[in-house]
Scaffold this active site. Sequence first.
Site, PDB file in Angstrom:
ATOM      1  N   HIS A  35      49.229  28.419  39.121  1.00 37.20           N
ATOM      2  CA  HIS A  35      48.398  29.353  39.619  1.00 37.20           C
ATOM      3  C   HIS A  35      46.813  29.199  39.069  1.00 37.20           C
ATOM      4  O   HIS A  35      46.534  29.543  37.791  1.00 37.20           O
ATOM      5  CB  HIS A  35      48.785  30.962  38.869  1.00 37.20           C
ATOM      6  CG  HIS A  35      48.031  32.105  39.799  1.00 37.20           C
ATOM      7  ND1 HIS A  35      48.707  32.959  40.444  1.00 37.20           N
ATOM      8  CD2 HIS A  35      46.800  32.301  39.826  1.00 37.20           C
ATOM      9  CE1 HIS A  35      47.787  33.712  40.985  1.00 37.20           C
ATOM     10  NE2 HIS A  35      46.672  33.404  40.764  1.00 37.20           N
ATOM     11  N   HIS A  37      42.918  28.828  40.523  1.00 36.93           N
ATOM     12  CA  HIS A  37      41.968  28.513  41.573  1.00 36.93           C
ATOM     13  C   HIS A  37      40.849  27.460  41.621  1.00 36.93           C
ATOM     14  O   HIS A  37      39.984  27.619  40.429  1.00 36.93           O
ATOM     15  CB  HIS A  37      41.372  30.070  41.758  1.00 36.93           C
ATOM     16  CG  HIS A  37      42.397  31.236  42.323  1.00 36.93           C
ATOM     17  ND1 HIS A  37      42.373  31.611  43.524  1.00 36.93           N
ATOM     18  CD2 HIS A  37      43.142  31.843  41.310  1.00 36.93           C
ATOM     19  CE1 HIS A  37      43.425  32.803  43.372  1.00 36.93           C
ATOM     20  NE2 HIS A  37      43.527  32.842  42.283  1.00 36.93           N
ATOM     21  N   ASP A  39      38.007  27.656  43.093  1.00 37.47           N
ATOM     22  CA  ASP A  39      36.408  28.074  42.859  1.00 37.47           C
ATOM     23  C   ASP A  39      36.250  28.729  41.411  1.00 37.47           C
ATOM     24  O   ASP A  39      35.239  29.225  41.238  1.00 37.47           O
ATOM     25  CB  ASP A  39      36.083  29.076  44.108  1.00 37.47           C
ATOM     26  CG  ASP A  39      37.064  30.270  44.228  1.00 37.47           C
ATOM     27  OD1 ASP A  39      38.261  30.216  43.750  1.00 37.47           O
ATOM     28  OD2 ASP A  39      36.847  31.173  44.996  1.00 37.47           O
ATOM     29  N   HIS A 223      49.657  37.083  45.744  1.00 38.48           N
ATOM     30  CA  HIS A 223      49.129  38.052  44.385  1.00 38.48           C
ATOM     31  C   HIS A 223      49.608  39.299  44.532  1.00 38.48           C
ATOM     32  O   HIS A 223      49.588  40.097  45.606  1.00 38.48           O
ATOM     33  CB  HIS A 223      47.588  37.973  44.712  1.00 38.48           C
ATOM     34  CG  HIS A 223      46.855  36.640  44.206  1.00 38.48           C
ATOM     35  ND1 HIS A 223      46.711  35.575  44.897  1.00 38.48           N
ATOM     36  CD2 HIS A 223      46.003  36.691  42.832  1.00 38.48           C
ATOM     37  CE1 HIS A 223      46.116  34.775  44.274  1.00 38.48           C
ATOM     38  NE2 HIS A 223      45.806  35.279  43.100  1.00 38.48           N
ATOM     39  N   GLU A 226      48.808  42.786  40.071  1.00 40.11           N
ATOM     40  CA  GLU A 226      47.774  42.415  39.017  1.00 40.11           C
ATOM     41  C   GLU A 226      46.684  43.650  39.005  1.00 40.11           C
ATOM     42  O   GLU A 226      46.602  44.112  37.973  1.00 40.11           O
ATOM     43  CB  GLU A 226      47.202  41.098  39.306  1.00 40.11           C
ATOM     44  CG  GLU A 226      45.690  40.835  38.765  1.00 40.11           C
ATOM     45  CD  GLU A 226      44.965  39.854  39.218  1.00 40.11           C
ATOM     46  OE1 GLU A 226      44.113  39.118  38.495  1.00 40.11           O
ATOM     47  OE2 GLU A 226      45.035  39.438  40.657  1.00 40.11           O
ATOM     48  N   ASP A 322      44.512  30.840  36.085  1.00 40.37           N
ATOM     49  CA  ASP A 322      44.061  31.722  37.068  1.00 40.37           C
ATOM     50  C   ASP A 322      42.812  31.114  37.456  1.00 40.37           C
ATOM     51  O   ASP A 322      42.609  30.365  38.396  1.00 40.37           O
ATOM     52  CB  ASP A 322      43.877  33.052  36.829  1.00 40.37           C
ATOM     53  CG  ASP A 322      43.667  34.027  37.915  1.00 40.37           C
ATOM     54  OD1 ASP A 322      43.790  33.675  38.827  1.00 40.37           O
ATOM     55  OD2 ASP A 322      43.111  35.312  37.598  1.00 40.37           O
TER      56      ASP A 322
END
Length: 381
Positions: A35, A37, A39, A223, A226, A322
């Site tokens: 996991h 990202h 960006d 997701h 969270e 993350d």
Amino acid sequence: MSRLTLPQTTPGVASRHVMPHTDVVIESLPKVSLHDHLDGGVRPTTIVELAREGGLSLPADTAGPLADWFRTAADSGSLVSYLETFAVTLSVMQTAPNLSRIAAEFVEDLAADGVIYGEIRWAPELHTQKGLSIDDAVRAVQSGIEQGIANVATSGRTIRIGQLLCAMRQNDNGLAVAQLAVAHRESGVVGFDIAGPEAGFPASRLADAFAYLDEHWMPRTIHAGEADGLDSIAGALSDGRALRLGHGVRLADAIHHARDDDPRAVRMDRLAEWVLNRKIALEVSPTSNLQTGAFAEYGDTMADHPFDILYRLGFTVTVNTDNRLMSGTTLSREIAVLVEVFGYTLDDVLDFQLNAAQSAFLPADERETLVSLIIDAFERA
């Protein structure tokens, strides 16, 4: 925040974390990242350079202050505010050359941290502001991934990377992204995800996308748990048919103390039992979870994170980053944080990596090869 003693890190800058009472450097251990990202892991130096080339303004003009700005802005206790920082990284990720460069550097940074298998997730629909098609965006990222793998190989290391394509749950592009994922499954894409604001945007909104993925047997992680609770997790499993849960920390809401005289005795709701018994992996990102307030109802320090409860009860917990830029972290640092707070040993760290390897979106024989590589390396550590 967590009042941890560990300093934060910056993408592209080397770090070193040692297991307590040993000489084992966590960065040297083979790791699996599920996991992370695209960006959220851009090097600040790259953002500054690409923004200058594109005539874009930034919150800070040099890499150090910019990295500090990201960490401060992300440390809000709100997922919505946390997500606003992505406007800056996305502003320099709107052309094929920029996407390729950022993807290549992303791979290099993972390898430098000891990652041997990683899944990079990103949302193609967020990279079309300058006319790039979502198909060309996927090709650009894959080109960068392959270049990054080749660059890593020159130093004698190996890494394998797969793409996870995200559909933004607040938009209406789910089916198009699902079709894109299936179209590129033989050229780097290993799965599908939905991301973005969780509360108010249940998985059921993307029913057509999940139906298409079902037809083509495409795995997905979602997701959930969270920024929303058990209903979101249930929807990810029943409506999205998720094989993994992105974060999933609110699953702790389905675990209750069973006896006042024994704090270790618990009772689980059916939802928690389902996740436990089917070994549905939880992609936990400790620092990010603290920043976004994912477990705020339990407390405001890392010691309050339900990770340890979930691990001790046998859930398939995995450790992730993350967004390395926003959280000022690496996978090695996330492991070091958990070791510092919960007193984990090298055997525990091995458990986390085996959970991740066995939950990777790879064929069974390749997962077993990954498991063997990890076990062999930990035995030699």
